[in-house]
Design a protein around this motif. Structure first.
Motif, PDB file in Angstrom:
ATOM      1  N   ILE A 171       0.841  -1.212   0.000  1.00  0.00           N
ATOM      2  CA  ILE A 171       0.000   0.000   0.000  1.00  0.00           C
ATOM      3  C   ILE A 171       0.867   1.250   0.000  1.00  0.00           C
ATOM      4  O   ILE A 171       0.599   2.215  -0.726  1.00  0.00           O
ATOM      5  CB  ILE A 171      -0.943  -0.016   1.212  1.00  0.00           C
ATOM      6  N   ALA A 172       1.937   1.256   0.821  1.00  0.00           N
ATOM      7  CA  ALA A 172       2.792   2.432   0.933  1.00  0.00           C
ATOM      8  C   ALA A 172       3.561   2.702  -0.353  1.00  0.00           C
ATOM      9  O   ALA A 172       3.798   3.860  -0.708  1.00  0.00           O
ATOM     10  CB  ALA A 172       3.771   2.246   2.096  1.00  0.00           C
ATOM     11  N   LEU A 173       3.947   1.638  -1.060  1.00  0.00           N
ATOM     12  CA  LEU A 173       4.787   1.805  -2.246  1.00  0.00           C
ATOM     13  C   LEU A 173       3.983   2.020  -3.520  1.00  0.00           C
ATOM     14  O   LEU A 173       4.379   2.796  -4.396  1.00  0.00           O
ATOM     15  CB  LEU A 173       5.700   0.586  -2.419  1.00  0.00           C
ATOM     16  N   ILE A 174       2.859   1.345  -3.622  1.00  0.00           N
ATOM     17  CA  ILE A 174       2.091   1.421  -4.860  1.00  0.00           C
ATOM     18  C   ILE A 174       1.230   2.679  -4.893  1.00  0.00           C
ATOM     19  O   ILE A 174       1.082   3.336  -5.921  1.00  0.00           O
ATOM     20  CB  ILE A 174       1.215   0.161  -5.031  1.00  0.00           C
ATOM     21  N   GLY A 175       0.684   3.044  -3.731  1.00  0.00           N
ATOM     22  CA  GLY A 175      -0.137   4.255  -3.688  1.00  0.00           C
ATOM     23  C   GLY A 175      -1.446   4.052  -4.426  1.00  0.00           C
ATOM     24  O   GLY A 175      -1.882   2.924  -4.622  1.00  0.00           O
ATOM     25  N   PRO A 176      -2.107   5.108  -4.881  1.00  0.00           N
ATOM     26  CA  PRO A 176      -1.775   6.523  -4.673  1.00  0.00           C
ATOM     27  C   PRO A 176      -2.137   7.005  -3.276  1.00  0.00           C
ATOM     28  O   PRO A 176      -2.594   6.215  -2.453  1.00  0.00           O
ATOM     29  CB  PRO A 176      -2.625   7.219  -5.735  1.00  0.00           C
ATOM     30  N   SER A 177      -1.946   8.289  -3.019  1.00  0.00           N
ATOM     31  CA  SER A 177      -2.270   8.842  -1.705  1.00  0.00           C
ATOM     32  C   SER A 177      -3.779   8.826  -1.474  1.00  0.00           C
ATOM     33  O   SER A 177      -4.574   8.800  -2.418  1.00  0.00           O
ATOM     34  CB  SER A 177      -1.748  10.274  -1.587  1.00  0.00           C
ATOM     35  N   ALA A 178      -4.150   8.854  -0.201  1.00  0.00           N
ATOM     36  CA  ALA A 178      -5.575   8.868   0.150  1.00  0.00           C
ATOM     37  C   ALA A 178      -6.266  10.097  -0.426  1.00  0.00           C
ATOM     38  O   ALA A 178      -7.417  10.016  -0.865  1.00  0.00           O
ATOM     39  CB  ALA A 178      -5.725   8.835   1.674  1.00  0.00           C
ATOM     40  N   TRP A 179      -5.577  11.230  -0.435  1.00  0.00           N
ATOM     41  CA  TRP A 179      -6.163  12.464  -0.953  1.00  0.00           C
ATOM     42  C   TRP A 179      -6.567  12.295  -2.417  1.00  0.00           C
ATOM     43  O   TRP A 179      -7.650  12.690  -2.831  1.00  0.00           O
ATOM     44  CB  TRP A 179      -5.156  13.601  -0.802  1.00  0.00           C
ATOM     45  N   VAL A 180      -5.686  11.673  -3.210  1.00  0.00           N
ATOM     46  CA  VAL A 180      -5.971  11.461  -4.633  1.00  0.00           C
ATOM     47  C   VAL A 180      -7.118  10.473  -4.804  1.00  0.00           C
ATOM     48  O   VAL A 180      -8.040  10.689  -5.599  1.00  0.00           O
ATOM     49  CB  VAL A 180      -4.708  10.969  -5.363  1.00  0.00           C
ATOM     50  N   VAL A 181      -7.078   9.386  -4.051  1.00  0.00           N
ATOM     51  CA  VAL A 181      -8.117   8.363  -4.156  1.00  0.00           C
ATOM     52  C   VAL A 181      -9.490   8.945  -3.832  1.00  0.00           C
ATOM     53  O   VAL A 181     -10.470   8.746  -4.562  1.00  0.00           O
ATOM     54  CB  VAL A 181      -7.814   7.182  -3.218  1.00  0.00           C
ATOM     55  N   VAL A 182      -9.563   9.683  -2.740  1.00  0.00           N
ATOM     56  CA  VAL A 182     -10.839  10.236  -2.296  1.00  0.00           C
ATOM     57  C   VAL A 182     -11.426  11.188  -3.329  1.00  0.00           C
ATOM     58  O   VAL A 182     -12.645  11.233  -3.531  1.00  0.00           O
ATOM     59  CB  VAL A 182     -10.670  10.933  -0.930  1.00  0.00           C
ATOM     60  N   HIS A 183     -10.589  11.937  -3.998  1.00  0.00           N
ATOM     61  CA  HIS A 183     -11.086  12.898  -4.973  1.00  0.00           C
ATOM     62  C   HIS A 183     -11.336  12.285  -6.348  1.00  0.00           C
ATOM     63  O   HIS A 183     -11.845  12.962  -7.242  1.00  0.00           O
ATOM     64  CB  HIS A 183     -10.127  14.085  -5.085  1.00  0.00           C
ATOM     65  N   ARG A 184     -10.989  11.016  -6.501  1.00  0.00           N
ATOM     66  CA  ARG A 184     -11.282  10.329  -7.765  1.00  0.00           C
ATOM     67  C   ARG A 184     -12.459   9.375  -7.648  1.00  0.00           C
ATOM     68  O   ARG A 184     -13.059   9.001  -8.650  1.00  0.00           O
ATOM     69  CB  ARG A 184     -10.045   9.550  -8.233  1.00  0.00           C
TER      70      ARG A 184
END
Length: 457
Positions: free
Chosen positions: A409-422
């Motif tokens: 999870i830490a390496l592949i991402g993306p960040s929570a901020w990006v996920v939430v807005h997508r």
């Protein structure tokens, strides 16, 4: 109260949100004052003795602002910044300096066992950012209520993110629930809250069991095996990331519920391909603060290579000291300062480093220096370093399964901020989040109610 506690999730947050919504609907002129009151209740829940310190800090700095605008004498703002740093030093660093003095032959400096007020580093830095910009003519005057909310806003008062006045003050004048995207903001805020809780409760806290036991063993002077050392070092690398980024996700999500957008603080830092890239992704608001209010003030890159390297090293060393009143934190910051200086020298050669090699070197450096950050003494750190590099029994209890999922999870991402807005809004998503939230609440009731790592800073 902790974000990951029943009293916050099931009592304070819903009551605060409901009260804020009613006030915003019927008495919007009371909205900011209510948020200040809620923030003081939240802060005072930890220890009511800290509230007068918070109020005095807000009041004195606001009075300095008014005095400077009335008569802009050049020495007033530096004096106020010095006073803020002095208060921080008295509470956080007095015993650290006493220990340094006690290193002198025949000298013994007494300790004062004062309780460290939570969040004092963060709200002190908020004062410094505003006062510095005020002196430079970049910041306008604000009323006492607005300034108090800027300093004390409860989602970010304890562990950030560090928010510049220019990022949030204009939002105080909005009617957040009258916006056309108000419900979307609330929905995304709830998602961020649940994602942050998941990081803390389901990923970070389970790692703490295997991490803490090994570091405590090293601190006690016991022999740590090579397998234990790598387990604990890699485990802490993931633990601190999910713990702090989880807190930040929750802070950003809670702020959205109250109509305020806070700046992003993490952007998949363990994918960085250089140390400079890492610090542009890790605790991004602190990195900006150190760059804009310390590194540039020390000369930055405007006065030659030698001064640039000295400013960079000093900035990161002081950044390490900010994290904790101990020489291991200073050494951690100094190591990152040297690493960033090496990066400056490498870039000046004009040579290209393959991204994969850059990532491997960066991650190796970051992982190994986390030992200094976590160890309680140089002796404990040295014991772990010896074990990491084979100067200890091999051991046989490397639990790679407990690291695999968090690492992916830490390496592949993306960040929570990006996920939430997508993520598109859907009933399936809502049901899934409700189930996940229920699981977390039950887990908290079981054994997961650990304090956040960055609360000690």
């Amino acid at each position: 109260m902790l974000f990951n506690s029943h009293v916050f999730l099931l009592a304070f947050l819903p009551l605060a949100f409901g009260l804020h919504a009613l006030v915003e609907r019927f008495r919007p002129d009371w909205r900011l004052a209510v948020l200040v009151l809620l923030s003081l209740v939240f802060y005072g829940w930890w220890d009511i003795r800290f509230v007068p310190l918070m109020l005095a800090s807000i009041g004195m700095n606001w009075l300095v602002m008014r005095a400077f605008l009335t008569r802009p004498v050049s020495w007033l703002i530096p004096l106020a910044i010095g006073a803020n740093l002095l208060v921080l030093a008295l509470f956080k660093y007095l015993n650290f300096f006493a220990d340094l003095v006690s290193l002198l032959p025949g000298v013994t400096a007494p300790h004062l066992d004062w309780v460290l007020p939570l969040g004092i580093s963060f709200f002190t830095f908020h004062h410094i950012m505003y006062l510095t910009d005020l002196r430079a003519g970049r910041a306008p005057a604000f009323g006492l209520v607005k300034y108090a909310l800027y300093i004390a806003f409860f989602p970010q008062v304890l562990a950030g993110p560090l928010v510049r006045w220019s990022e949030i003050m204009h939002q105080f004048d909005e009617r957040p629930y009258a916006r056309p995207d108000a419900m979307e903001r609330i929905g995304r805020g709830l998602i961020l809250l649940v994602v942050g809780l998941s990081k803390k409760v389901l990923l970070s806290d389970p790692l703490s069991f295997q991490v803490n036991s090994v570091f405590e063993k090293a601190a006690a002077g016991s022999v740590v095996t090579m397998a234990e050392a790598w387990q604990a070092t890699l485990g802490f690398t993931l633990q601190i990331y999910f713990d702090f980024s989880g807190y930040t996700d929750m802070a950003l999500g809670i702020a959205l519920l109250f109509g305020l957008v806070l700046p992003q603080n993490f952007d998949v830092p363990y994918r960085a391909t250089s140390l400079r890239d890492f610090w542009r992704r890790w605790h991004m608001t602190l990195s900006r603060f150190l760059r804009d209010y310390l590194y540039i003030a020390l000369g930055g890159n405007r006065r030659g290579l030698a001064l640039q390297l000295a400013a960079l090293f000093a900035t990161m060393t002081l950044g390490g000291l900010w994290h904790g009143a101990g020489l291991t934190f200073v050494a951690w910051g100094a190591a990152h300062g040297l690493g960033l200086c090496a990066g400056v020298l490498w870039r000046r050669t004009g040579r290209h480093m393959p991204a994969l090699l850059g990532w491997a070197l960066t991650m190796s450096f970051v992982v190994l220096t986390w030992v200094l950050f976590r160890a309680t003494s140089f002796e404990a750190a040295l014991g772990l370093y010896k074990a990491l590099f084979g100067q200890a029994p091999m051991g046989s209890l490397f639990r790679w399964r407990g690291l695999a999922v968090p690492a992916a999870i830490a390496l592949i991402g993306p960040s929570a901020w990006v996920v939430v807005h997508r993520l598109p809004a859907s009933r399936v998503l809502a049901v899934g989040l409700a189930i996940l939230f229920t699981v977390i609440v039950l887990k908290i009731g079981d054994d997961a109610n650990r304090e956040f790592i960055y609360f000690q800073f």
